[in-house]
Every structure is written in structure tokens, then in C-alpha cells.
Design an enzyme around this catalytic site. Structure first.
Site, PDB file in Angstrom:
ATOM      1  N   GLY A 161       0.823  -0.972   0.001  1.00  0.00           N
ATOM      2  CA  GLY A 161       0.021  -0.101   0.015  1.00  0.00           C
ATOM      3  C   GLY A 161       0.768   1.208  -0.151  1.00  0.00           C
ATOM      4  O   GLY A 161       1.852   1.312  -0.630  1.00  0.00           O
ATOM      5  N   SER A 162       0.677   2.337   0.633  1.00  0.00           N
ATOM      6  CA  SER A 162       1.200   3.472   0.598  1.00  0.00           C
ATOM      7  C   SER A 162       2.432   3.521   1.318  1.00  0.00           C
ATOM      8  O   SER A 162       3.449   4.343   1.282  1.00  0.00           O
ATOM      9  CB  SER A 162       0.364   4.598   1.360  1.00  0.00           C
ATOM     10  OG  SER A 162      -1.074   4.879   0.974  1.00  0.00           O
TER      11      SER A 162
END
Lengths: 628, 384
Positions: A325-326
Site C-alpha cells: 500500500g502507501s
């Protein structure tokens, strides 16, 4: 031509003659055999009987004490303690093994499972082998059985050694456990110790990794046995050679705190020293009690572990793989900075259409004007879509791999997952479909084909914090051998790029608007810098995007997104890197960031890297030999 | 000998006739011997059906059915399929060389799906059938011709070499002995036999130098002087003699043997099972057992002599002699009279393929007995 002729007749006569000759020869051989048996059994029978009576020298194994496991300060994480056990020798049990077992069960508790196992062990072992009935008895129980021994033919009590893990589940995923060897182990390993009833080998974790070193070598004692196999006296003994001790880089206190902070969540945490790459804590929860496996885990307990949806048998820090993810964005930012995108400005309206596909930012209204620093701080997806589009998958892959993602870190533990960083060629080879621009865009925010392990993300955090290619390491000394501690190499990013990304990570935590600001460390000098991330578990449909993405809190636990967070502290001059992953933990209160905050604060206050370690200076066995 | 018309040889025998004709006395003897074997498997496992006795019982039952079925089949059918059977066995032996799996350091097993087969065992039967068929067509004068003699020698040589390459000295010896015995019975001239034996005696030193494996040499050396290495390779011989000798006249009694069960002997359930029997039943038991074996062999000789076809005679004697060679080599080996070669005691030692091969051999013997009136012309290939 007639069917039968003179030639047939002549060969029949010859056959009969020769058959009689052979019959005579057979008779002769039988006579020789009979005469030989007469000689052996009648003429010399008494001498051989005497030989048989003396033919009683038997070899017994002496188990070596297993090497212990210590943390960096000399705390015993796995040791051996006295094992009061009751064993049975089939040859001496009368009237039957079952009957004797039933008598024993009247004195101490034996569950039916255990009884079946004893009967099985007896069936597969030699008749004079000692097969353990119960182990790890209390002194009181042991004394009670010892008192009744005269009425329990075939039962013996003895004091052996057993593995003990004083910290129970808290260290389970690092230490692993020991258990009896199974058929597969026996096929792989020729060590005769493995086949001995009661002998244990390492099955997971450090116990498995350094099993051959910690196992030691068997000793042997030559014993004289009577006609029933009972030992009469020891003739000669060769002592066993003890297994080697293993010293880990872990800090037991920090490890325990991390485990405690993870609680019952399905989560993992890794803490590393950013100067050396030494792993100070490696926690995965829930854990299991390794002591259970030692004496043979019950079927119920095993099934409970196996079918628990929080997967207590999986070391999530190493073997769990998740889309980053981020948390992937700082890697992209580093690559962007060095590839002419340092001054990139993007306008985020909440979504962007590339080709014929619309890519959404997690923030519906958009972030407005975003630069690299703010892109990291607010974790703007649209900014990193643009970064990905301009970099291309090749450069993205190179950056991710340089930071330690997508390959085994090589930590000295078994079962490490390698994660995965895709490349254009891989997709064509794997699926026969060319790499699409859309794949690049998804990869830019750590989704799509990208998967990493928590230990890889912690390594990345340590590499960003230090600017050096640190490699995680958990074993420091094995026996007399110091584990290699290579000088960390350089990373293919410029110092300016590191400075810019660190600035962004600092802003995440310590500037209003940052995605981690609410859970920052407020104590001056202890501030952390980090990056949050969410790994999507389910697909979000177009309709849901339009109607508004459902909040994780409203979803069942197993459909919620995974939550990831890495950080290092102190933000200015990092000493500790930390990574926390919480499965299905992406809820508004960011519990995983709170865990990381507390663990990093605890680590900085305790400061284990500044404390003097207790690693042995000299070789462990030399020391023991000196004693003896 | 009256010459019967060919039609009489085709006299139809119903299955009931054939079952009536089976030599049930011989079947009973075989069952008794196999029963003793199963009791021994039970004994060496310390009085347990597992792990050997129960499996051995199942194999005996399968072998028993196989024996009766084989007895029902006309010997002319066996004659017909003798060469194909030989060819298949030879291919299986080649298969073992190619893809067999290592077992006890030697390539002896082949995996056919779930089955593990030791192709050297069916080969012992196949060589008997194939040689009997070939020799059936040869008169005494034919076999004396070098060109004719070459064919059976090749038929013996091919499997013998393949088995020797595994390496499996014991079975090589058995195959060679079976083959030579059949040649002898077919009337091979003494002018061939005597010089060959002389040449073989001369070849022994050469074989010792270049052919035998180190482990085989070690066995011979320790046999010649077992005390030189009493705890190493001589161990087996010394321990076997102690076990047999300590049985004395009457033995220690069933399940009372200690030497084999205390694991002083390796391979106690296979090649050395006789030591356990000798220890538990003593000289009396051993003699009784030898008499049982001798009676079985007597039946074999009697069946061979009463068969009207040369093929039947040769098969009956071949099977009987094969059984005898097992007993001879194993018996002499465990009593320390010859070096240790891996040959089991038939019907008594633990082992699946060997048991089935022996039982199938007895099936052929019974078939010869059932069809003893069948006459087959020398130039017939066996077609009914």
C-alpha cells in the site's frame, strides 16, 4: 515324421538317470546340513549356549544437552531443565504393557491420547528400548511413581532433560520449538539420535535454523543386559558432546513489550538497529506456547492452533506477505527524486483518468496542488500515479529492490517469504499478456502485483533512515562462531533524495495534516518519522466508488484492509527502525500506528543498542572444556 | 514306452477333474512349512503379528490362490507362454537397471505404481520355463552340438549378467544353477560338463581379482576367518552360529529365543530367520524341518519322473531344484558353511516377491502333476 521316435526314448532314459543322480546329490547336501546342525547344536551346543548367555553387550545412546538460546544481554530464552519422566520397557512389562499402563494411570494422570502414543512407540521400537510414558512430572508425582515401582514391572523412572521456554508464546515465532523427528526428518538426516524415542529436534524458528549446531553429538554407553534386556552394569561410556549455544541480537525486554503491545491482534512487528541491521524484536501475534510441542501437543490443542483465523502458527513478520500500500510510496519518491521528478507538481482532484481507466485517490475531494514532500505527507495517490507513469515499471522495480523489497532478506530464520516486485517481462512470461500502463499505475501506490513482508518493510525503513544497504541479522554467535556482520553497502540514491524523503516522512508524523500526525511521539528528542499504508483486501467496485467507499469499521473483520506502518526514531538521527503490520486493522483510530509509537518510545527510553551486550568473548565450547 | 496318438493327449480334463488330480499331500506340506514361517515372523517381532507375520500371511494366501490357479492351467499353455514370460522378465530386469530404486545399496526393486517388484524373482521361474521349452525340442544328440548349446547358454547368461550387475550375487548363483541343472537333465554330454567344471575352477582366482565387489570379497574373507573381525563383518557369522548352536537339542521353546530378538543379528526376519527357528526348536525341530523339505523335494522328483512330456519333466525338476538351491544356500550360509550371500529360506523368510515366486513355482509343479498324462511331441511348440 513320427510324433515320437527313438531319440525321445533315449533322452527319457537319460533324464531318469540324471534325476536320480541329482536326487542323490540333494540327499548328500541335506546330510551335510543335518551333520552341521548336529555339530553346532548337539556337540557344541553347550559352548554356544554359554556364548549366548554372555552375548549381552548392548549399546545405549547418551543424549547430548541441547544448546541454549540467549538474547543480547544473556537472558536465557530457551534452556534445558530437569525432566522427571516415567518410562516403560516392553520386555519387562507383565502381564502386558496395557495392564501396566493402567496401573500407572491409577497413580498419575495419563490421557487416552497419550496411552495410544505409548502403545504406538512400543510397537515401533525395540523390545528393550525405554519408551517415555509421561514427562515433565512434578517432583511430587515423580516421587509417587517411584514409590510404587516395585508393583509396576517394566516401569522405570529417570531424570532426563527437556527443553524449556520461559517466555512461552512471547518468543515462539523467533525460537520455534522442538519435537520428535517424523519420518521425513529421518529420511533426510542420518543421525542415529533422531530415531531414539524421546529425542527432540528443532522444528521451527532458530531451533530449526541452527538445529545441527544446537543438537550436539550423541554419546554412547556400552551396557551389559540380561536375557530380558535389563541393564545390569555399564561397561564403557563415551560422553556426549553438548550442543552449541546460540546468542541472538534480540532484546528480550523489547521483544516482550512488542508482543504485549500487539496483544491478541493478528499482527507483526519488527524492530531493527539502524546502525547495524541487528533485529532487536521480531514479534508475530498471536503466538503459541512452544513448551506444548516438547512433550507432544494434544490433538485438540493442535487443531485449535491450526484452525484459528488469526493464524498463530504463521510467523507473519517473515512468512506473511501483503501488498505494501502507501508504505511503498517513499520508495517511489526516492526514485522520482533521482530521475528528474524532484520538482514535480501535480493537481489532485480526487481522481485521474489515464488511458480509458479512472484511478481514484483515497481522498474523494482531492488534495489540490501536491509536490513530492506533500505527496508523502498526505499520501496523495494521484501524485504517485503520475510519478509511476513517468518512471515506468523498470525504474520502480529497481528502486524497490534496492531498498530490500521483493527478495528474501536472508535473516537467519527458516520459512522466509520473498515477497514480489513485478517486472514487465515477468507478466508476459507468466500470463502471456504484455505489461499495461495500468499495472504500472497500481504498482505506484503499492497495489497490484506488489507484495512484501513486514521484515522487508522494516529493512526498507532502516535503509531510508541510514542511507545504507543494511541487512537484517538475528543471530550473533553460534557456538564458537561469530556470525558475519558485513559492512553495509551503498544505495543507488543520492543523499539529496534521502534528505527529501526523510523530510517528507518527518512531515507525515510531525506536521499538522500528515497522515500520522494524530499519533506522533510528543516527547521532545524522541519524535518518529514514518509512513502509513493500507493494503486492500477486497475489490472496490465502480458503483461503490461512486456511492462512497465503505468504511472498514462497517465491514466484517476478515474483509477489512490490512494496516501497515513503518517508522524510525529519533527523526533527526535515527537509531531504531520499526515496522508494524496489523491484519484487517485499517480502522480510523490507527491502532497499528499507536503500537509502533509505543514500541519506538519504549525502545528509545530503554535504548538497548547503547547498553553493553553480554555476548561471549571466547568460544563457548572452549569455555566448557576449560571447566571440565 | 507306448506311443499314444496325439488326440489322446488332448483328453479333456474338467476343472473338477483337475482339482481332484492336484497333489493335496504336497499342498498340505507346503502349507505347514509356510505356517512355520509365519510363526517365525511372529516370533522375531517379539510375539507380534506386526510388522511381518500378518503381511506374510496375506502374501501366503495370495500365493496359495496363485498356486492353485497355476495348477489348473494346462502345461501346454505354460509351454506356449514360456518365451513371452521370459522376455517380459528380462525387460523388467533391464528396467531395474534403468529406473530401479536403490535398496540396501543395491538396485533390486522396480516400482510399478503402488507395487514394488523384485524382477529377479519372476526371472528364476521364467528361466526354468523358457529353458524347458527350448530343451524340450532338442534330442540328446542336438544338445551336444556347439551351435545348439549356445542358445540356452545365452538364455541363462543374459539374466545372470543383469542380476549380477544389480549387484545380487545370490540370485545370480541361483539362476546359473537352475540353468545348468536343466542342461544337465536334458542330457548334456559329459564331454562338455567335465572340461567346463575344470575351467571354472581355474577361473576362480581371476574372478576374485577382477569381478567380485569389495563387499563380496569381504564376506568371503570374513567367512574364512570370522574371528578376525568379530565385531565387524564377521559379526553375522559368529552371531548366527551362536544363535543356532545355543538352541541345543530341544531348543529354547517358541517365543523364547533371545539371540535373534535382541537384535544381535541383522536381517533377522529375512535371510537369517532360520537361526531363530534353530534357536527356538533346536536340533529336533531343524531335523523335522529338513525332513519336511526333503519330502517336498521327493514329491517334486516323483512328479518329474511320472510326467510324460519332456517339458513337464524339465519344469518339475527345475522348480524342485530351484527350491532346493534356496534351502541349500541359505542353510549352509546360516550355519557358517559358506559365505553370506543374500538368499532367503523359501516359504519361511519374510519377503513378498520371493514368496509369490516360490508359490508360483509349486503351481507349475502341480500343473505338471495334473497334466502328467499329456504327451507333447518333440517338434511341437505346445499349441493345443
Amino acid at each position: 515324421m513320427p510324433l515320437f521316435d527313438r531319440k525321445d526314448k533315449s533322452r527319457y532314459a537319460s533324464f531318469t538317470r540324471r534325476t536320480l543322480m541329482l536326487s542323490g546329490a540333494m540327499g548328500g547336501i541335506f546330510a551335510v546340513l543335518g551333520a552341521r546342525l548336529y555339530q553346532l547344536q548337539i556337540l557344541n551346543g553347550h559352548e554356544y549356549l554359554e556364548d549366548a548367555e554372555h552375548n549381552r553387550i548392548s549399546q545405549r545412546f547418551i543424549f547430548p544437552p541441547r544448546g541454549r538460546i540467549f538474547d543480547r544481554f544473556g537472558v536465557e530464552l530457551a534452556s534445558n531443565r530437569r525432566n522427571y519422566r516415567v518410562v516403560i520397557v516392553q520386555e519387562q512389562a507383565s502381564p502386558s504393557v496395557e495392564a501396566v499402563l493402567d496401573s500407572v494411570a491409577k497413580i498419575i494422570q495419563i490421557d487416552p491420547d497419550k496411552k495410544q502414543r505409548v502403545l504406538h512407540d512400543i510397537a515401533v521400537n525395540k523390545k528393550f528400548a525405554q519408551v517415555p510414558i509421561v514427562e515433565n512430572l512434578s517432583w511430587e508425582e515423580f516421587a509417587r511413581v517411584s514409590m510404587h515401582l516395585p508393583y509396576l514391572p517394566g516401569v522405570q523412572t529417570d531424570i532426563g532433560e527437556t527443553r524449556a521456554y520461559p517466555y512461552l508464546a512471547e518468543m515462539s515465532h523467533v525460537l520455534g520449538y522442538v519435537a520428535a523427528a517424523n519420518q521425513k526428518d529421518l529420511d533426510k538426516d542420518n543421525d542415529p539420535l533422531l530415531a531414539q524415542p524421546g529425542f527432540r529436534i528443532g522444528k521451527r524458528g532458530i531451533e530449526k535454523q541452527y538445529d545441527s549446531e544446537m543438537r550436539g553429538g550423541a554419546g554412547a554407553s556400552q551396557v551389559e543386559v540380561n536375557a530380558y534386556g535389563r541393564v545390569i552394569r555399564e561397561l564403557d561410556a563415551k560422553p556426549s558432546s553438548p550442543g552449541k549455544d546460540v546468542w541472538l541480537t534480540l532484546d528480550c525486554q523489547l521483544q516482550r513489550y512488542a508482543e504485549e503491545r500487539l496483544g491478541d491482534e493478528s499482527a507483526a512487528c519488527v524492530v531493527m538497529d539502524t546502525a547495524t541491521g541487528d533485529v532487536l524484536a521480531l514479534a508475530s501475534s498471536p503466538g503459541y506456547d512452544p513448551n506444548l510441542f516438547n512433550v507432544g501437543i494434544s490433538t485438540t490443542a493442535w487443531n485449535e492452533l491450526l484452525h484459528n483465523d488469526h493464524k498463530p502458527l504463521l510467523n507473519k513478520a517473515l512468512s506473511g506477505s501483503y501488498p505494501p500500500g502507501s508504505t511503498f510510496k517513499p520508495a517511489m519518491a526516492l526514485a522520482a527524486y533521482d530521475n528528474g521528478l524532484a520538482d514535480l507538481q501535480v493537481f489532485c482532484s480526487g481522481s485521474v483518468t489515464i488511458g480509458n481507466h479512472t484511478f481514484h485517490c483515497y481522498k474523494k475531494g482531492g488534495h489540490g496542488h501536491v509536490d513530492l514532500r506533500r505527496g508523502i505527507q498526505v499520501s496523495c495517490d494521484v501524485f504517485f500515479y503520475e510519478v509511476a507513469r513517468r518512471l515506468g515499471i523498470d525504474k520502480m522495480e529497481a528502486a524497490a529492490r534496492a531498498l530490500g523489497l521483493g527478495a528474501q532478506t536472508g535473516i537467519e530464520l527458516p520459512g522466509e517469504n520473498s515477497g514480489f516486485i513485478p517486472s514487465a517481462g515477468w507478466k508476459l512470461a507468466r500470463y502471456g499478456v504484455p505489461w499495461q500502463l495500468g499495472d504500472t499505475i497500481s504498482a505506484g501506490i503499492g497495489q497490484g502485483y506488489v507484495v512484501v513482508t513486514p521484515i522487508q518493510l522494516c529493512t526498507m525503513a532502516a535503509r531510508i533512515a541510514s542511507g545504507k544497504a543494511l541487512v537484517p541479522r538475528i543471530a550473533h554467535v553460534v557456538g564458537s562462531r561469530f556470525q558475519p556482520q558485513p559492512m553495509p553497502g551503498a544505495l543507488p540514491f543520492s543523499p539529496e533524495a534521502f534528505a527529501a524523503v526523510r523530510d517528507g516522512l518527518n512531515a507525515v508524523c510531525n506536521e499538522p495534516g500528515g497522515t500520522g500526525y494524530a499519533w506522533r511521539i510528543t516527547e521532545p528528542g524522541f519524535e518518529m518519522a514514518g509512513k502509513t499504508g493500507t493494503a486492500q483486501v477486497r475489490l472496490i467496485s465502480k458503483q461503490e466508488h461512486d456511492a462512497g467507499v465503505r468504511k472498514n469499521e462497517s465491514l466484517p473483520w476478515n474483509l477489512r484492509d490490512h494496516a501497515l506502518y513503518f517508522a524510525y526514531a529519533p527523526a533527526g538521527s535515527p537509531r531504531y527502525a520499526c515496522m508494524v503490520m496489523m491484519e484487517h486493522g485499517a480502522v480510523g483510530s490507527h491502532p497499528h500506528v499507536q503500537m509502533a509509537r509505543d514500541i519506538l518510545l519504549f525502545a528509545q527510553r530503554r535504548d538497548p543498542v547503547k547498553l553493553p551486550t553480554a555476548y561471549p568473548v571466547r568460544a563457548a565450547e572452549d569455555h566448557r572444556e576449560g571447566e571440565g | 514306452m507306448p506311443i499314444r496318438p496325439y488326440a489322446a493327449a488332448r483328453r479333456h480334463l474338467s476343472i473338477t477333474d483337475k482339482l481332484y488330480e492336484v497333489n493335496w499331500g504336497l499342498v498340505l506340506l507346503i502349507t505347514i512349512i509356510a505356517g512355520v514361517g509365519i510363526a517365525m515372523q511372529y516370533s522375531v517381532a517379539g510375539g507380534h503379528w506386526d510388522p511381518w507375520a500378518s503381511k506374510q500371511l496375506v502374501r501366503f494366501i495370495i500365493g496359495f490362490v496363485m498356486m492353485i490357479v497355476a495348477a489348473m492351467v494346462d502345461i501346454r499353455v505354460w509351454m506356449n507362454i514360456a518365451y513371452p514370460f521370459y522376455a517380459v522378465s528380462l525387460v523388467l530386469l533391464l528396467g531395474v537397471e534403468a529406473m530401479g530404486m536403490a535398496h540396501l545399496g543395491a538396485q533390486r526393486w522396480i516400482s510399478l505404481g503402488p507395487l514394488e517388484l523384485q524382477p529377479s524373482e519372476p526371472m528364476k521361474i521364467a528361466i526354468i520355463l523358457a529353458l524347458a521349452k527350448f530343451l524340450h525340442g532338442q534330442s540328446v544328440e542336438d544338445i551336444a552340438k556347439p551351435g545348439r548349446l549356445l542358445i540356452p547358454l545365452i538364455m541363462i547368461g543374459m539374466p545372470a549378467v543383469l542380476v549380477a550387475m544389480q549387484p545380487n550375487l545370490g540370485t545370480t548363483i541361483i539362476i546359473a544353477l537352475d540353468g545348468c541343472a536343466l542342461l544337465f537333465l536334458a542330457g548334456l554330454s559329459w564331454w562338455w560338463i567335465v572340461p567346463t567344471l575344470t575351467a571354472m575352477a581355474a577361473a576362480v582366482p581371476v574372478a576374485w581379482r577382477y569381478v567380485l565387489h569389495d563387499y563380496q570379497k569381504a564376506r568371503v574373507m570374513t567367512f574364512l576367518n570370522p574371528e578376525s573381525d568379530a565385531l565387524g563383518a564377521g559379526w553375522n557369522i559368529t552371531q548366527a552360529k551362536i544363535a543356532v548352536g545355543s538352541g541345543g537339542a530341544a531348543g529354547k521353546g517358541f517365543l523364547e529365543g533371545t539371540q535373534s530378538r535382541l537384535n544381535f543379528l541383522p536381517e533377522k526376519q529375512t535371510d537369517f530367520i532360520w537361526t531363530n527357528f534353530a534357536e527356538e526348536f533346536g536340533f529336533v525341530g531343524c531335523t523335522a524341518m529338513l525332513i519336511l523339505f526333503a519330502v517336498v523335494l521327493g514329491y517334486g522328483v516323483q512328479i518329474a519322473m511320472s510326467a510324460r512330456s519332456q517339458f513337464g519333466r524339465l519344469v518339475a525338476m527345475g522348480v524342485s531344484l530351484n527350491f532346493f538351491f534356496y534351502i541349500m544356500i541359505n542353510g549352509l550360509m546360516v550355519t557358517g558353511l559358506i559365505p553370506v550371500v543374500g538368499i532367503p529360506m523359501p516359504l519361511i523368510s519374510y519377503g513378498g516377491t520371493a514368496m509369490l515366486a516360490v508359490m508360483f513355482g509349486f503351481g507349475l509343479l502341480l500343473s505338471v502333476h495334473v497334466h502328467r498324462q499329456v504327451e507333447i511331441p518333440r517338434h511341437s511348440t505346445g499349441i493345443i
